[in-house]
Structures are given as C-alpha cells and as structure tokens.
Design a protein around this motif. Structure first.
Motif, mmCIF file in Angstrom:
data_model
loop_
_atom_site.group_PDB
_atom_site.id
_atom_site.type_symbol
_atom_site.label_atom_id
_atom_site.label_comp_id
_atom_site.label_asym_id
_atom_site.label_seq_id
_atom_site.Cartn_x
_atom_site.Cartn_y
_atom_site.Cartn_z
ATOM 1 N N ARG A 164 31.186 51.179 32.147
ATOM 2 C CA ARG A 164 30.864 49.786 31.867
ATOM 3 C C ARG A 164 29.852 49.708 30.725
ATOM 4 O O ARG A 164 29.882 48.790 29.923
ATOM 5 C CB ARG A 164 30.290 49.156 33.141
ATOM 6 C CG ARG A 164 30.632 47.708 33.305
ATOM 7 C CD ARG A 164 30.441 47.274 34.735
ATOM 8 N NE ARG A 164 31.602 47.570 35.558
ATOM 9 C CZ ARG A 164 31.586 47.634 36.881
ATOM 10 N NH1 ARG A 164 30.454 47.442 37.535
ATOM 11 N NH2 ARG A 164 32.668 47.902 37.548
ATOM 12 N N TYR A 200 39.692 40.859 32.636
ATOM 13 C CA TYR A 200 39.924 42.019 33.507
ATOM 14 C C TYR A 200 38.641 42.785 33.833
ATOM 15 O O TYR A 200 38.322 43.039 34.990
ATOM 16 C CB TYR A 200 40.940 42.946 32.849
ATOM 17 C CG TYR A 200 41.372 44.097 33.719
ATOM 18 C CD1 TYR A 200 42.433 43.954 34.594
ATOM 19 C CD2 TYR A 200 40.718 45.324 33.670
ATOM 20 C CE1 TYR A 200 42.837 44.999 35.399
ATOM 21 C CE2 TYR A 200 41.106 46.368 34.472
ATOM 22 C CZ TYR A 200 42.166 46.207 35.332
ATOM 23 O OH TYR A 200 42.561 47.246 36.124
ATOM 24 N N GLY A 201 37.892 43.128 32.775
ATOM 25 C CA GLY A 201 36.676 43.910 32.979
ATOM 26 C C GLY A 201 35.659 43.197 33.850
ATOM 27 O O GLY A 201 34.952 43.811 34.641
ATOM 28 N N ARG A 231 36.451 40.826 36.107
ATOM 29 C CA ARG A 231 36.995 40.709 37.460
ATOM 30 C C ARG A 231 36.803 41.997 38.242
ATOM 31 O O ARG A 231 36.436 41.970 39.413
ATOM 32 C CB ARG A 231 38.476 40.349 37.416
ATOM 33 C CG ARG A 231 38.736 38.932 36.925
ATOM 34 C CD ARG A 231 40.147 38.506 37.312
ATOM 35 N NE ARG A 231 40.663 37.449 36.462
ATOM 36 C CZ ARG A 231 40.373 36.174 36.622
ATOM 37 N NH1 ARG A 231 39.569 35.801 37.604
ATOM 38 N NH2 ARG A 231 40.875 35.271 35.813
ATOM 39 N N VAL A 232 37.050 43.149 37.594
ATOM 40 C CA VAL A 232 36.868 44.399 38.340
ATOM 41 C C VAL A 232 35.394 44.637 38.644
ATOM 42 O O VAL A 232 35.066 45.372 39.566
ATOM 43 C CB VAL A 232 37.478 45.632 37.629
ATOM 44 C CG1 VAL A 232 38.977 45.511 37.512
ATOM 45 C CG2 VAL A 232 36.839 45.873 36.282
ATOM 46 N N ALA A 233 34.521 43.992 37.863
ATOM 47 C CA ALA A 233 33.093 44.117 38.165
ATOM 48 C C ALA A 233 32.677 43.148 39.264
ATOM 49 O O ALA A 233 31.507 43.076 39.615
ATOM 50 C CB ALA A 233 32.274 43.868 36.908
ATOM 51 N N ARG A 274 38.012 42.890 24.529
ATOM 52 C CA ARG A 274 38.049 43.237 25.943
ATOM 53 C C ARG A 274 36.917 44.205 26.271
ATOM 54 O O ARG A 274 36.256 44.087 27.306
ATOM 55 C CB ARG A 274 39.403 43.893 26.214
ATOM 56 C CG ARG A 274 39.733 44.126 27.632
ATOM 57 C CD ARG A 274 41.147 44.620 27.743
ATOM 58 N NE ARG A 274 41.281 45.984 27.259
ATOM 59 C CZ ARG A 274 42.440 46.630 27.169
ATOM 60 N NH1 ARG A 274 43.554 46.019 27.495
ATOM 61 N NH2 ARG A 274 42.493 47.865 26.732
ATOM 62 N N ALA A 275 36.687 45.159 25.361
ATOM 63 C CA ALA A 275 35.597 46.115 25.587
ATOM 64 C C ALA A 275 34.241 45.419 25.504
ATOM 65 O O ALA A 275 33.321 45.761 26.242
ATOM 66 C CB ALA A 275 35.682 47.249 24.571
ATOM 67 N N VAL A 308 32.512 43.143 28.738
ATOM 68 C CA VAL A 308 31.670 43.669 29.821
ATOM 69 C C VAL A 308 30.265 44.014 29.329
ATOM 70 O O VAL A 308 29.478 44.604 30.053
ATOM 71 C CB VAL A 308 32.308 44.904 30.502
ATOM 72 C CG1 VAL A 308 33.535 44.495 31.269
ATOM 73 C CG2 VAL A 308 32.653 45.980 29.494
#
Lengths: 281, 323
Positions: free
Chosen positions: A115, A137-138, A140-142, A190-191, A194
C-alpha cells in the motif's frame, strides 16, 4: 543512438552530488527513502543480482537503466516484494529499507508495504471493470466503504494522472475501452489512489506511442513533488528526460549510480559510457 | 482413404440421428396428444400407477389403478384384468427427483471443486505431494460410475447411516464429477491473466481479496461451461444413484415430509432409474414401451433445459465481465 544526451532540465539533488556516490561514506547524512544494502538475489540456484547497494532520495525520480536481463526489473520488484510471487526466488544477502523499515523482516505486513509502495507495470493491466471501479479497487480492499470518500479519491487521483478531463463523463464505462496510453495513466491513477509514498514504474511507456509517452513523462515530472519514483526504462533518452538520479546495471551488477546529469555527461565508468553512447546494449 | 473417414463421420451422424429421432418420435406419442392442450398433462404431472387392461362387454379397457378401483365400485362383476406396473399415470416424481439430484450434486461438486481448484492454482507450490494429488484426481476421473455407486452406498448410506437419501445421492454424484470440475476450474483460473493478480496485489490487496474480487469472477464463465457437461452426466447416470438415492416407486412428492430435515434423508424417483426399472424390471409389452420412450424423451428435454439455463447464466456473466 545519439552520443551526447540533452541534459535534464530539472535536476534537484537533495544533497550535494558528491554525497550520492555509492562509494562515499557520507550517505547517512542525506535523506534516504529507499535504502538497498548489499543485496544478492537468486532465482533457485541462479544468482541474478550481485551485491547491489544504492540509496534513493525521497521526492525524486530514480531511473534504472541497462540492457535486457541485467536485473533492473528484479530489483524494482524487490522493493514492494512482488518477487514473493515467484517460486524459489529470494534475497539471499543484504537488506532493503523503505523509509527506515526493513521490508524483509519476518514481522512485516506485506499488504501494508504494498500500500505504501505502489507499482505500475510494463504491460498496462487495468481490471475489466469500470474506470471508477478500477480506481476504487485499492480503497475498497483497504476497507473504505464511504462513497463520498471514494468519489473524492477517484477524482483526485484521476486529476493527478492527468486523465480526469478525458474520462470524467464516462467513469462507469469499461476501462478496456480506453486507449493504451489512457490505460497506462489509469493504472498510474489507480496506484496513486491509495496514497503511496513510493511509486515503482516498470517500463511504463514500453508499449506506448511517442505522444502517450510524452504525456506520461510529463506526469512523472509532476508527481515527483509528492512521491518518490523509481522507474525502469530501456529508453535512455527517457531516463535523461525524467530522472534526477540514474543507476546503470549490467549483468546483475550495479555499475554506476549518481545524478543523471553526471551519468549522462561525465560517467565515471567505461561501461556506462559505452552503454550510454550506444556502443553496446 | 478420404472416403473412409467421410463414411465414418456420416456413420456417426446417422447413428445419432436415428437415436434422437427414434426417441423423439416414439416418445412424442406418449408426451403429446392429438387433442387440446396437445400435451399429455397427466404424464407430466402424476406419479406412476399400475395399469389394468381387461375386456368388458367386448370393449378393451385401459384403466389406471385409481380409475380401476372406482370402476369396480360401480361395476360389481369380476373381471379378468392384466396388471402392468408403472404403465399408467405419469413421471412427475421422477422429473422432480432428477432436478433435485442435479441441483444438489452440482452445488456439492462446485463448492468442493472450486475450493480445490483455488488451492491448486493459487496457493499450492509445485511439490511432489501436489503432483501426487493431481495424479489422484486424474485417476478418480477414470473410476467407473458403478464403483462410485458402491462407494457411496458403503460410506454414506451404511457408514454415515444416511440410508437411501437425497444427501447420499448428492455426495455420490458430486464426487463422481469432481475431477472434471476441479480440472476445468483450475484451467479457467489459470487462464486469468497474471497482470490482474499482480495489479491487485500491488494495490495492497491480500491474496484472498485478489482471488475473490479479481480472479474468481473472471473464471466463472469457464467454470460454468465445464459444469454444463457435468450436469448432463449427473442427470444421466443410473449406477451411482441406484443404491444411494433412487426409489423404484414412491407416491409422496419430495416436499411432502413431516419435518424439513427429513427432506435431505428421503429417497427420490429419478428419470434414468425409472427408465431402467420400466425397461428391465417388469415384463415388457406395448404399454411399458410407451412409458419407456415417453420417459426417455422427457429426460432428454429436461437435460437440455438445465444445460440451457446454465448457458444463459454463463453468457450473462460473460457480458458483465469481458476483457
């Protein structure tokens, strides 16, 4: 291949250039974001990195150059431990510290490391979801669920990746409808969503046309005010244009590391000079 | 040489056409009628009954068990009736039983199979033990279905004490198609590009989050394709259920149980087993032939419908997640 590189416009060394010589013992003084110390890396019995040591400063662009198979991507993937996915590969000696933390210590949370250290891949790999969901996505997974917060992050990171104006009206469409360059900028966005400290880029422009490449290079220039960027590239002009520091690798060894201006105008090693002037590689 | 290959192909085509037409033509005589509503509703909605055939006042009477008893109440004189088992009424319980067996065993097979495939493709490393597991799975695929039947009988029916029941049938059939499901699921999972996994992990997703959100959804269409073949096999096999789940005759419908837990521990009628019973367990004549072909025809249609449903499901999933 041109023999003399156009010197980079924006070199902002964080410390006196002589302090950045890997041989110099004054490195403790300067700020170091990524500290690679005497690292050996093996795939099974095959040693691919030999005793690599280099210190990358924060909020600057460091470029890894060198011919194919010289280990630059391997080293890059060590920094966020993507090599964990490759069976039988390991760091057999040395250590890598990111912002003072040993990233290979047994207690380290790899998920948290990734992350903090984001990555953009050579082949753009948007998920087969909508543009919005790709960025979300990033988050949500967090475990972030608040819609307003995700909305905000999506806009912010798309703006940072200079993609917002092109896609703001079609956030719900599939990311596969974007052009190659847009897809790669989406992956950068996207990177960034987060909020990492470091962004690793593995030949991000290798599949792009010159215009898309120019956009991404411009983007890298803009991003380095906030992020520490490490970029692997085959394209030496690109390294010259975007980076502040350059590391030259050859056959798994770090041949030379220093400010980009110095590497490109006055390299200390014969091999570096040969490679940069296009005599081999 | 060319014409012999051609001939072989035509031969296969001819055989397939003959089988399908034979079943369809003879079966449709039972399933369809020549007066409205043109479908033999009784055949599709009633349980099987015994057929009584006798001569009465020079007329040939064909009455089902219930009709025959009613008839006897009004006509007191004794008749010399021939009784033919299962040849009156319909096959409704068999249709329901087969549907229940297919749904249940597919759930069992998909849950176990997909879990195993995820382990093999995403988590396991290539060790001797894993290779041994793969060989074991391949071998399992080669085991004859009657052996699965005996295994299910020994383990589920007797050892676990489930008796002849839906549950025992589900697990026996599920285990039978497990190798096919595991192999196909693993291949579908492996076909998902590596970039999607790496992209997800690089964003700080755990490997389980990556699999659940970014690998498994894209593998589902492939998994469903392979389960369509599994469905046809599960619906069609007689051997595994003849000791574990199938009754030759049962009057109650599966939902007519005293308490809900009994639902899982009841035997059911099933189409393939019914065909087996009416064509080999009772004396043959023109009346049983009607039931045989009617059942076979309905059976083909049921399998086709279930397969069609999963194709529709797959296409939907595909359209939602295309890359």
């Amino acid at each position: 291949m041109v023999t003399v590189m156009e010197p980079p416009q924006t070199v902002r060394p964080q410390a006196p250039p002589e302090a950045l010589e890997p041989a110099a013992n004054q490195t403790e003084k300067l700020q170091v974001m990524i500290d690679v110390r005497e690292v050996d890396f093996t795939y099974g019995d095959n040693k691919v990195l030999h005793n690599i040591s280099l210190q990358m400063p924060p909020r600057a662009v460091t470029a890894f150059i060198g011919p194919s198979g010289c280990g630059k991507t391997t080293l890059l993937r060590c920094i966020n431990r993507m090599n964990d996915l490759v069976d039988g590969s390991r760091i057999s000696k040395g250590a890598i510290h990111v912002d003072g933390t040993d990233i290979n210590s047994p207690g380290l949370d790899v998920v948290d490391l990734r992350r903090r250290v984001g990555m953009v891949f050579q082949k753009s790999n948007p998920f087969p979801k909508s543009i919005y969901e790709n960025i979300a996505y990033g988050l949500r997974v967090a475990g972030i669920k608040k819609r307003s917060r995700i909305d905000e992050a999506v806009e912010k990171s798309l703006r940072s990746a200079a993609l917002w104006d092109e896609v703001k009206d079609r956030l719900e469409t599939n990311a596969y409808g974007l052009s190659g360059g847009q897809q790669q900028r989406l992956c950068i966005a996207r990177a960034l969503a987060v909020e990492p400290e470091v962004v690793l880029m593995d030949e991000p422009c290798s599949a792009l046309d010159p215009i898309a490449t120019a956009k991404i290079e411009e983007l890298i220039q803009a991003l380095k005010t906030q992020y520490t960027i490490v970029i692997v590239t085959h394209n030496m002009q690109q390294a010259g244009r975007v980076s502040d520091f350059t590391a030259f690798f050859y056959l798994g060894k770090l041949i030379e590391f220093g400010p980009t201006v110095k590497i490109f105008t006055n390299p200390g090693e014969k091999q570096t000079e040969d490679y940069i002037t296009g005599r081999f590689g | 040489m060319f014409w012999s290959f051609r001939l072989a192909t035509y031969f296969v085509l001819a055989c397939a056409t003959y089988i399908f037409l034979d079943i369809a033509i003879k079966g449709s005589r039972t399933v369809f009628t020549n007066h409205a509503p043109f479908i033999n509703v009784k055949f599709l909605t009633e349980p099987p009954q015994t057929l009584y055939v006798f001569d009465y006042q020079g007329k040939k009477m064909e009455l089902s068990d219930r009709e025959f008893r009613k008839w006897q109440e009004t006509h007191k004189e004794p008749v010399d009736a021939t009784s033919i088992a299962y040849s009156a009424g319909g096959i409704w319980p068999c249709i329901v039983g087969t549907a229940l067996l297919v749904i249940g065993s597919m759930i069992v097979a998909l849950v176990i199979g997909i879990s195993a495939a995820i382990y093999l493709s995403e988590y396991s490393r290539d060790t001797h033990f894993i290779r041994f597991i793969r060989v074991a799975i391949l071998n399992l695929a080669g085991v004859p279905s009657i052996v699965f039947g005996l295994f299910g009988f020994g383990l589920f029916v007797i050892f676990f004490g489930w008796n002849v029941s839906l549950l025992a049938g589900w697990f026996t059939l599920g285990l039978m198609i497990l190798p096919a499901i595991i192999t196909a699921s693993e291949e579908s999972l492996r076909a998902v590009p590596k970039g999607l996994r790496e992209g997800s992990l690089a964003l700080g997703a755990t490997s389980w989050q990556t699999i659940r959100k970014n690998v498994l959804p894209y593998a589902v269409p492939g998994i469903l394709t392979s389960s369509i073949l599994g469905i046809a096999r599960v619906a069609g096999e007689t051997a595994p259920i003849m000791f574990t789940a199938a009754y030759a005759m049962r009057d109650e419908m599966p939902w007519q149980v005293p308490k809900w837990t009994d639902f899982f521990f009841q035997g059911v009628m099933a189409l393939p087993y019914h065909i087996y019973v009416v064509s080999s367990k009772i004396p043959q004549n023109e009346y049983t032939e009607r039931v045989q072909y009617g059942t076979a025809f309905v059976f083909l249609i049921v399998v086709m419908l279930i397969a069609l449903a999963s194709i529709v499901l797959r296409e939907r999933q595909r359209r939602r997640l295309s890359w």
